[in-house]
Structures are given as C-alpha cells and as structure tokens.
Design an enzyme around this catalytic site. Structure first.
Site, PDB file in Angstrom:
ATOM      1  N   GLU A 224      46.143  -7.312 -18.906  1.00 37.34           N
ATOM      2  CA  GLU A 224      45.685  -7.672 -20.248  1.00 37.34           C
ATOM      3  C   GLU A 224      46.443  -6.863 -21.302  1.00 37.34           C
ATOM      4  OE1 GLU A 224      41.440  -7.273 -20.536  1.00 37.34           O
ATOM      5  OE2 GLU A 224      41.056  -8.436 -18.738  1.00 37.34           O
TER       6      GLU A 224
ATOM      7  N   HIS B  11      38.582 -11.465 -22.915  1.00 33.38           N
ATOM      8  CA  HIS B  11      37.819 -10.242 -22.596  1.00 33.38           C
ATOM      9  C   HIS B  11      36.905  -9.852 -23.760  1.00 33.38           C
ATOM     10  CE1 HIS B  11      37.916  -6.500 -19.809  1.00 33.38           C
ATOM     11  NE2 HIS B  11      36.699  -6.755 -20.249  1.00 33.38           N
TER      12      HIS B  11
ATOM     13  N   ARG C 273      35.579  -7.875 -13.405  1.00 34.09           N
ATOM     14  CA  ARG C 273      36.947  -7.392 -13.211  1.00 34.09           C
ATOM     15  C   ARG C 273      37.714  -8.447 -12.434  1.00 34.09           C
ATOM     16  NH1 ARG C 273      34.560  -4.581 -15.990  1.00 34.09           N
ATOM     17  NH2 ARG C 273      34.357  -2.297 -16.079  1.00 34.09           N
TER      18      ARG C 273
END
Length: 331
Positions: A263, A283, A234
């Site tokens: 994001e 990601h 994270r």
C-alpha cells in the site's frame, strides 16, 4: 520535541481537535509515503519523535540505523508486525503504544458486506453510464455470515448481522468459538465447514507469524459460487495470489477488500481493481473522524508525557534507563 507524523495521505491530522496537544512542539507532517528507508531517513534525519499512522511505515534496522536523533516512536493503535521492537530497543528508541478503536473498522467491514451482496457500487457506476438496473444483488437476511476472529471487531460484526436477520457462524481459536457459543452464536466444527457453509466470510484476525497465509486457496475454492469474501484485516492473512486465483475460478463469487499486500495502491491496472465482482476500498477501516481522534489523542499525549520526563505506555521500558525521569529526555 522535533516531531514527524508519517504517511498522512489526506493531510487530515492537523485538522483534528487533538492536534492542539502538540502545540509548542516542532511538528512536520509527511503526506507522501517512502518505501526506501534511505530516502525516508534523509527526510526525517533530525526527528526526535515519530508518529506512526497504524502500519503504513515499516520500522526496521535499516531505517533506525540512519536516525541517530530518534528517541521515541508513538504508535497510533497497537504495535504489530510493521515494527521491529527488538531493533528499536537496540537503538535505544522508546516505543509508546496507543489504543485501538473497533467501531470504525467494524462499520467499514459491514459496509463492504452490504455493498458486496447488493452489488450497489456496480449499479451506481452503471447508472452514471446511463444504464438502468443492470444487476440483481442479494439481501443479508437469511444468509449465514461467517466471522473468523471473535474479538472486539468480530463481536460488533456479529451484532450487525443478527440485527439484519442473518445467522452467524464463528471460526477461530477454541476460546473464540467458546465465547461465540456463550453469546448464542454457532461455532464451526472445522475450518472446512466454516468456508463451505458460509454465504459471507469476513476476516478479523491480527497478522502474526502463525496467521500469515492462514487462508489457503483450497479454503476459498470450497466456498459457494454465490459467496462473498471480505477482508478488512490484513492482506497477508491470505496465501499470496490465492484470492485472485480463486475469484478467477469462480469461487467465491465476489470479494470486498480494504487491505492489500503493498500500500498505497495507485495503479489503476491493479488486477483486483479490474474485476467487476470485487469492491476495493483504500484501507479506510480506521480512517474516520471520531476514530482518528481516538487513535491520535493518546499517541500525542504519549509524546507530551515523554517530553516532560514522564514516559507512559512504553512497550520497551528498558530503554528508559537512558532518559532519567528527573531530567526528562532532553528534547
């Protein structure tokens, strides 16, 4: 049930074998993300069940208040800080939890470590520009790989590191360090030692209030100028702005990142994308075919069970009083 799958950036979910589990239901897939709760609510106002792809959408009161038909949220993987469980309970929305799949995230983290040390993406990019052997990277063998968080993913990273001839040092809770020692690894005596001695630091922590901003600027500044910092967990684990500042000051010397505070990142001028010593991936940690099957299969099974009046894996079972098992949720 009327089902909406959110944030399927690649329109990949309908290609999965497990998607057949939802045959007979009315399924809509949204490929675009909506950060405005009002706009998202307008798109899904008739939805009875939401499928969340990990933590891409925040489930908060402002959204729930505009979804009177919503009965179930089916989470891929475990619930995290993106979902306000108390608010879901207040609005009588059941939340079904899924299961995690550590292999794909661990492999992605290891790819970033290998690429970050060998500087392979930069060499490939230079070759495409007609330049030959523009940099010299480092091998993993003989390095000290620091793992903060010795859970399922951290354990896999430790195994990869040992297989490549690296030494492993672990930081985290007392239990994590004890488990690492039992497995024949080193446990750092302090956070300061962990950052100072590691050639690679990779984070494998859950984001909870206690871990938000747990990596400070002084931690990063204490790393070697040749060291690599990797974050596939994270972005918010790092103090806001600290990584960018540390990289600009030269310690650590490089970073490999798969997670960002906001994001998706679509701005090519995003500061970290402009740094030649930073590798950024979009990601992709859990975004892998087998991993998707393992994440979505239980999420879809939880919806079918709920629709049949047999709810399972519900994180807030108190809301089920509104849906008697004998009649089901009337979806």
């Amino acid at each position: 049930m009327r089902i909406t799958i959110l944030d399927d950036y690649q329109d990949a979910v309908r290609q999965l074998d497990c998607f057949k589990i939802l045959d007979g239901h009315d399924v809509e897939i949204l490929k675009q993300s909506y950060t405005d709760p009002a706009l998202l609510a307008e798109k899904i106002k008739n939805t009875e069940a939401l499928v969340l792809i990990r933590e891409r959408t925040k489930i908060v009161t402002d959204l729930l208040d505009k979804l009177p038909n919503l009965k179930l949220i089916s989470q891929t993987g475990k619930i995290s800080n993106h979902l306000d469980l108390a608010a879901c309970t207040a609005y009588q929305v059941a939340v079904a939890e899924g299961v995690g799949a550590p292999t794909a995230p661990a492999e992605l983290a290891w790819l970033l470590i290998m690429n970050g040390l060998r500087k392979l993406p930069q060499a490939i990019a230079a070759m495409k520009r007609g330049q030959w052997q523009t940099n010299i990277g480092q091998s993993v063998a003989g390095k000290t790989v620091g793992i903060w968080g010795y859970g399922k993913i951290g354990r896999l990273i430790a195994q990869y590191a040992k297989a490549f001839g690296a030494e492993v040092i672990v930081w985290g809770s007392e239990r994590s360090r004890e488990e690492a020692v039992k497995d024949g690894l080193l446990a750092a005596a302090s956070k300061s030692d962990f950052f100072h001695f590691a050639d690679v630091v990779t984070l494998h922590l859950r984001l909870v209030p206690e871990t938000r901003g747990i990596v400070k600027l002084e931690d990063l500044r204490s790393m070697k100028p040749t060291a690599l910092f990797v974050n596939t967990s994270r972005a918010e684990l790092v103090e806001q702005g600290a990584l960018l500042d540390a990289l600009r000051m030269g310690t650590p010397g490089a970073a490999g990142l798969d997670v960002y505070e906001s994001e998706p990142v679509t701005d090519p001028n995003y500061p970290l994308l402009q740094m030649p010593n930073v590798i950024c991936s979009p990601h992709l940690g859990y975004v892998e075919e087998d991993g998707y099957e393992k994440l979505f299969k239980p999420a879809f099974e939880n919806i079918v069970a709920f629709a049949q009046g047999k709810p399972q894996h519900i994180a807030n079972p108190e809301v089920l009083k509104a849906y008697p098992r004998s009649t089901g949720p009337s979806c």
